[in-house]
Design a protein around this motif. Structure first.
Motif, PDB file in Angstrom:
ATOM      1  N   LEU A  72       0.808  -1.218   0.000  1.00  0.00           N
ATOM      2  CA  LEU A  72       0.000   0.000   0.000  1.00  0.00           C
ATOM      3  C   LEU A  72       0.843   1.271   0.000  1.00  0.00           C
ATOM      4  CD1 LEU A  72      -2.672  -1.158   2.544  1.00  0.00           C
ATOM      5  CD2 LEU A  72      -3.267   0.020   0.437  1.00  0.00           C
ATOM      6  N   ASP A  73       2.000   1.228   0.624  1.00  0.00           N
ATOM      7  CA  ASP A  73       2.824   2.426   0.769  1.00  0.00           C
ATOM      8  C   ASP A  73       3.867   2.582  -0.340  1.00  0.00           C
ATOM      9  OD1 ASP A  73       4.363   0.265   1.485  1.00  0.00           O
ATOM     10  OD2 ASP A  73       5.231   1.205   3.279  1.00  0.00           O
ATOM     11  N   THR A  74       3.737   1.787  -1.408  1.00  0.00           N
ATOM     12  CA  THR A  74       4.699   1.864  -2.501  1.00  0.00           C
ATOM     13  C   THR A  74       4.125   2.669  -3.666  1.00  0.00           C
ATOM     14  OG1 THR A  74       3.941  -0.101  -3.699  1.00  0.00           O
ATOM     15  CG2 THR A  74       5.494  -0.443  -1.864  1.00  0.00           C
ATOM     16  N   TYR A  77       1.545   0.408  -6.034  1.00  0.00           N
ATOM     17  CA  TYR A  77       0.313  -0.251  -5.579  1.00  0.00           C
ATOM     18  C   TYR A  77      -0.906   0.147  -6.401  1.00  0.00           C
ATOM     19  CZ  TYR A  77      -3.825  -1.246  -2.817  1.00  0.00           C
ATOM     20  OH  TYR A  77      -5.070  -1.669  -2.429  1.00  0.00           O
ATOM     21  N   ASP A 102      -5.784  -0.778   6.782  1.00  0.00           N
ATOM     22  CA  ASP A 102      -5.141  -1.303   5.574  1.00  0.00           C
ATOM     23  C   ASP A 102      -6.126  -2.151   4.772  1.00  0.00           C
ATOM     24  OD1 ASP A 102      -2.737  -0.115   6.237  1.00  0.00           O
ATOM     25  OD2 ASP A 102      -1.824  -1.949   7.021  1.00  0.00           O
TER      26      ASP A 102
END
Length: 278
Positions: A72-74, A77, A102
């Motif tokens: 999710l934090d890339t 995503y 999340d």
């Protein structure tokens, strides 16, 4: 819970066209096309396009097809999810799911009609949040918890031996959370590619703990996982005896019966039917 077998779930790097082609002929229950760890940053876009093409081509037969997206934090995503949410895969495997927020964010990005979620449990925060995560299974369409043992061990700073002793509490917690929600639990990978004895021992441990199957990093591990997590001939024979015994007219209304010197209840009948159905 579904009776579908998930004894062996093989990660295949989405950047490797030859490996993906080979997966169509392997005897694994699940193929996980991996866009995360197995793909270098400069190959992410090409790998994503290959996944879409591969899924549309089909040819995987009875194998369940899952895609592991980037976290999710890339920066990858959103494009991963946009590309794969409507191509007909069995599930989306999401790494480093650590909170209910999340899961809800993933569900929102996939849409209500998008595929189910498989969540990697590979952070300390995820272990502490397991009851809350499993409680949202119906809401978020979470259908499997996958033990991410490598990342979890790294974050814990523990020293892993062949017995995986430092991870046992986390593994059992993952299984209990899955069982509470009626969903699947898969064991983490074994890195010892040249040690079949150790791999077999991990499979035996996983079965003993209660996992449904094991995630794999090499095709050479498939046969041992299928054998380890599949019912033995003795277990199949016992299951047949239980089903046959309860099918007798005199046992139709009984909650428990005596069979070969053992007390057998209807919960054992359900287990026997599930064993024979797989």
């Amino acid at each position: 819970m579904t009776l579908r077998r998930r004894r062996s779930a093989l990660y295949m790097p989405a950047s490797n066209a030859r490996a993906i082609a080979k997966a169509r002929m392997l005897d694994c229950d699940v193929v996980i096309l991996d866009l995360e760890d197995a793909v270098a940053p400069d190959e992410k876009t090409a790998a994503r396009d290959r996944v879409v093409e591969t899924v549309r081509e089909g040819g995987f037969g009875k194998r369940e097809l899952v895609v592991r997206v980037n976290g999710l934090d890339t920066p990858w995503y959103a494009e991963d999810v946009a590309a794969i949410r409507a191509i007909g895969i069995a599930a989306v495997l999401v790494p480093k799911v650590s909170s209910v927020a999340d899961l809800r964010a993933v569900r929102a990005s996939l849409g209500e009609d998008g595929p189910p979620i498989w969540a990697m449990i590979e952070t300390c925060a995820a272990i502490l949040a397991l009851p809350a995560l499993s409680a949202t299974a119906a809401e978020t369409r979470l259908t499997a918890l996958i033990a991410g043992t490598n990342d979890l061990a790294k974050e814990m700073r523990c020293r892993l031996g062949a017995d995986r002793m430092p991870l046992i509490p986390a593994l059992t917690s993952t299984i209990m959370a899955a069982r509470a929600a009626g969903i699947v639990a898969l064991d983490g990978v074994c890195n010892a590619l040249d040690d079949p004895t150790r791999f077999a021992a991990e499979c035996d441990q996983g079965v003993t703990l209660g996992f449904d199957g094991k995630t794999l990093i090499h095709p050479s591990q498939i046969d041992a996982a299928n054998a380890g997590f599949g019912p033995s001939e003795e277990e199949l024979a016992w299951a047949r005896q239980i089903v046959a015994a309860f099918a007798k007219p005199e046992n139709a209304d009984k909650g428990a019966i005596r069979l070969n010197g053992q007390m057998v209840e209807r919960l054992h009948l359900a287990e026997a039917e599930a064993t024979l159905a797989c």
